[in-house]
Design a protein around this motif. Structure first.
Motif, PDB file in Angstrom:
ATOM      1  N   VAL A 126       0.862  -1.181   0.000  1.00  0.00           N
ATOM      2  CA  VAL A 126       0.000   0.000   0.000  1.00  0.00           C
ATOM      3  C   VAL A 126       0.900   1.233   0.000  1.00  0.00           C
ATOM      4  O   VAL A 126       1.911   1.266   0.698  1.00  0.00           O
ATOM      5  CB  VAL A 126      -0.930   0.006   1.241  1.00  0.00           C
ATOM      6  CG1 VAL A 126      -1.722   1.288   1.342  1.00  0.00           C
ATOM      7  CG2 VAL A 126      -1.863  -1.197   1.208  1.00  0.00           C
ATOM      8  N   GLU A 127       0.522   2.231  -0.768  1.00  0.00           N
ATOM      9  CA  GLU A 127       1.258   3.491  -0.847  1.00  0.00           C
ATOM     10  C   GLU A 127       0.701   4.475   0.186  1.00  0.00           C
ATOM     11  O   GLU A 127      -0.467   4.395   0.562  1.00  0.00           O
ATOM     12  CB  GLU A 127       1.100   4.103  -2.240  1.00  0.00           C
ATOM     13  CG  GLU A 127       1.497   3.182  -3.355  1.00  0.00           C
ATOM     14  CD  GLU A 127       2.900   3.438  -3.829  1.00  0.00           C
ATOM     15  OE1 GLU A 127       3.372   4.566  -3.660  1.00  0.00           O
ATOM     16  OE2 GLU A 127       3.502   2.497  -4.357  1.00  0.00           O
ATOM     17  N   PHE A 128       1.524   5.438   0.569  1.00  0.00           N
ATOM     18  CA  PHE A 128       1.083   6.475   1.492  1.00  0.00           C
ATOM     19  C   PHE A 128      -0.112   7.238   0.923  1.00  0.00           C
ATOM     20  O   PHE A 128      -0.992   7.667   1.662  1.00  0.00           O
ATOM     21  CB  PHE A 128       2.250   7.434   1.770  1.00  0.00           C
ATOM     22  CG  PHE A 128       2.429   7.761   3.219  1.00  0.00           C
ATOM     23  CD1 PHE A 128       2.449   6.779   4.188  1.00  0.00           C
ATOM     24  CD2 PHE A 128       2.597   9.071   3.619  1.00  0.00           C
ATOM     25  CE1 PHE A 128       2.624   7.082   5.524  1.00  0.00           C
ATOM     26  CE2 PHE A 128       2.772   9.395   4.957  1.00  0.00           C
ATOM     27  CZ  PHE A 128       2.782   8.392   5.901  1.00  0.00           C
ATOM     28  N   ALA A 129      -0.163   7.380  -0.402  1.00  0.00           N
ATOM     29  CA  ALA A 129      -1.259   8.100  -1.054  1.00  0.00           C
ATOM     30  C   ALA A 129      -2.605   7.388  -0.894  1.00  0.00           C
ATOM     31  O   ALA A 129      -3.653   7.982  -1.124  1.00  0.00           O
ATOM     32  CB  ALA A 129      -0.954   8.301  -2.531  1.00  0.00           C
ATOM     33  N   GLN A 130      -2.586   6.123  -0.474  1.00  0.00           N
ATOM     34  CA  GLN A 130      -3.820   5.364  -0.284  1.00  0.00           C
ATOM     35  C   GLN A 130      -4.375   5.482   1.140  1.00  0.00           C
ATOM     36  O   GLN A 130      -5.421   4.916   1.444  1.00  0.00           O
ATOM     37  CB  GLN A 130      -3.586   3.889  -0.629  1.00  0.00           C
ATOM     38  CG  GLN A 130      -3.300   3.660  -2.108  1.00  0.00           C
ATOM     39  CD  GLN A 130      -2.783   2.264  -2.365  1.00  0.00           C
ATOM     40  OE1 GLN A 130      -1.588   2.056  -2.511  1.00  0.00           O
ATOM     41  NE2 GLN A 130      -3.681   1.308  -2.385  1.00  0.00           N
ATOM     42  N   TYR A 136       4.796  14.692   3.672  1.00  0.00           N
ATOM     43  CA  TYR A 136       4.708  13.330   3.136  1.00  0.00           C
ATOM     44  C   TYR A 136       3.444  13.100   2.304  1.00  0.00           C
ATOM     45  O   TYR A 136       3.261  12.028   1.749  1.00  0.00           O
ATOM     46  CB  TYR A 136       4.719  12.307   4.281  1.00  0.00           C
ATOM     47  CG  TYR A 136       6.073  12.132   4.891  1.00  0.00           C
ATOM     48  CD1 TYR A 136       6.943  11.146   4.426  1.00  0.00           C
ATOM     49  CD2 TYR A 136       6.504  12.947   5.930  1.00  0.00           C
ATOM     50  CE1 TYR A 136       8.198  10.983   4.980  1.00  0.00           C
ATOM     51  CE2 TYR A 136       7.753  12.787   6.493  1.00  0.00           C
ATOM     52  CZ  TYR A 136       8.598  11.809   6.020  1.00  0.00           C
ATOM     53  OH  TYR A 136       9.845  11.651   6.573  1.00  0.00           O
ATOM     54  N   LEU A 137       2.557  14.087   2.244  1.00  0.00           N
ATOM     55  CA  LEU A 137       1.241  13.889   1.640  1.00  0.00           C
ATOM     56  C   LEU A 137       1.034  14.761   0.414  1.00  0.00           C
ATOM     57  O   LEU A 137       1.678  15.790   0.252  1.00  0.00           O
ATOM     58  CB  LEU A 137       0.162  14.189   2.670  1.00  0.00           C
ATOM     59  CG  LEU A 137       0.229  13.352   3.939  1.00  0.00           C
ATOM     60  CD1 LEU A 137      -0.714  13.904   4.981  1.00  0.00           C
ATOM     61  CD2 LEU A 137      -0.062  11.903   3.641  1.00  0.00           C
ATOM     62  N   THR A 138       0.102  14.308  -0.428  1.00  0.00           N
ATOM     63  CA  THR A 138      -0.309  15.073  -1.592  1.00  0.00           C
ATOM     64  C   THR A 138      -1.827  15.119  -1.632  1.00  0.00           C
ATOM     65  O   THR A 138      -2.509  14.304  -1.002  1.00  0.00           O
ATOM     66  CB  THR A 138       0.214  14.435  -2.893  1.00  0.00           C
ATOM     67  OG1 THR A 138      -0.253  13.084  -2.979  1.00  0.00           O
ATOM     68  CG2 THR A 138       1.734  14.448  -2.948  1.00  0.00           C
TER      69      THR A 138
END
Length: 125
Positions: A66-70, A94-96
């Protein structure tokens, strides 16, 4: 389907719980505190603690593919709201967009007397 997620790149659980549980399309990551998994020691200072917590979360997410974007939900626990701006700045780096939902709360005490703990819920695409 429910399955436990484990990686040695994040700290061992300090109680009867899993680092994370995948339940269907969702991943529930247990609260992470700033323990360096290589040394087993708590890192010092709010900046270092925040970075370590995020690195621990990332290691568990990676193990679950799992990616941080999820990540759809963060909960941040702070020993003092005086650290909010510092933690928020590091966390935000760390986020978008679109950003996950989030709750931030001040608590009277955290395990091992750390300054910050975070848990996340992610949607596994």
């Amino acid at each position: 389907m429910v399955r436990s997620i484990y990686t040695n790149k994040a700290p061992e659980a300090i109680g009867p719980y899993s680092q994370a549980i995948q339940a269907g399309d969702f991943l529930y990551v247990s609260g992470q505190i700033p323990i360096n998994p290589e040394t087993g020691q708590v890192v010092e200072g709010i900046e270092n603690q925040t970075e370590q917590v995020i690195n621990n979360l990332k290691a568990i997410l990676k193990e679950a593919e799992v990616e941080f974007a999820q990540v759809v939900k963060f909960t941040i626990y702070l020993k003092s709201m005086d650290d909010f701006a510092t933690v928020n700045e590091i966390y935000g780096s760390y986020l978008t967009d679109p950003y996950p939902a989030r709750a931030t709360v001040e608590v009277s005490r955290l395990p091992k007397d750390v300054l910050v703990e975070m848990d996340v819920v992610a949607y596994k695409l």
